[in-house]
Design an enzyme around this catalytic site. Structure first.
Site: not given
Ligand code: C5P
Length: 235
Positions: A63, A70
């Site tokens: 992200k 940069t």
């Molecule tokens: O909730 P879970 O463990 O399945 O999430 C897996 C990945 O998805 C995590 O690494 C998290 O950064 C990402 N995630 C996300 N947005 C969400 C839930 C999870 O980006 N609402």
């Protein structure tokens, strides 16, 4: 069993547990997501080598968000890793996205650049306060149009936003925050893996539900048996 259109989020407590997950699941899933905790671990190079050795897809979820120069330098530093997918925040602006793409081209990387539309932890209040946009759904559409204009490869978007993003056919859509199975205590609205993949997501991201399960292979095989006729598997 064909490969599941999913990235498994390597969010285990230790690098060695993450490596075990890669060994167990690489033949069953499209790829693996290496996020902050795994990437900033001092042994992350071993994890990344394991993913590459198995010819699985590497999704580096860093992200990135900084001034264009940069972010470009960061991508140059990642050249050796040459991830298949890499995330940047669309809110970093068009110049940042353009510079990211130019750097990928300059180093002839295979990397697909995925833009984060909006963190799902932000709500309408945040949207108004930070971006002067009343609704997160409107903000997500705005971010998607910026992404499409800058010709990045895809978007990270929630299951709830997939309907609004259908017109962006060329953009790869990756959807996190999804579940394989409903649990008894599921209160709030959740998107399920099959819903997301059948509603426009190209890949989903699954983390804890799989990596914390007693037997992730068995769980995936069960899911395959129950859903093998749906378009959730790549050939
Ligand atoms: O909730 P879970 O463990 O399945 O999430 C897996 C990945 O998805 C995590 O690494 C998290 O950064 C990402 N995630 C996300 N947005 C969400 C839930 C999870 O980006 N609402």
């Amino acid at each position: 069993m064909r490969k599941f259109k999913a990235f498994i989020a390597l969010d285990c407590k230790s690098n060695s547990e993450n490596i075990k997950i890669v060994k167990k699941l690489s033949s069953l899933v499209f790829g693996f997501k290496v996020g902050y905790s795994a990437y900033y671990n001092k042994h992350s190079n071993k994890l990344i080598s394991e993913i590459k050795k198995r010819k699985s897809h590497l999704f580096l979820d860093l992200k990135l968000h900084d001034i264009p120069n940069t972010v470009g330098s960061a991508i140059t530093s990642l050249s050796k890793i040459n991830p298949d997918y890499l995330t940047v925040h669309i809110s970093g602006g068009k110049n940042m996205l353009d510079q990211s793409l130019a750097t990928i081209k300059k180093h002839k990387l295979k990397t697909n650049l995925l833009g984060v539309t909006l963190l799902t932890s932000l709500d309408n209040k945040d949207s108004k306060l930070i971006f002067s946009e009343k609704k997160t759904s409107l903000l997500v559409k705005k971010m998607a149009s910026i992404a499409a204009n800058s010709k990045i490869n895809g978007l990270i978007c929630s299951g709830q936003d997939l309907n609004d993003l259908k017109k962006y056919k060329k953009l790869i859509k990756v959807t996190p925050g999804v579940k394989l199975y409903r649990r008894k205590d599921d209160q709030k609205r959740v998107t399920f893996v099959d819903e997301a993949l059948l509603n426009g997501a190209d890949y989903v991201v699954i983390g804890r539900e799989l990596i914390n399960s007693k037997d992730p292979v068995k769980l995936l095989e069960k899911y395959y048996e129950e859903n093998k006729n749906k378009n959730l598997w790549s050939n």
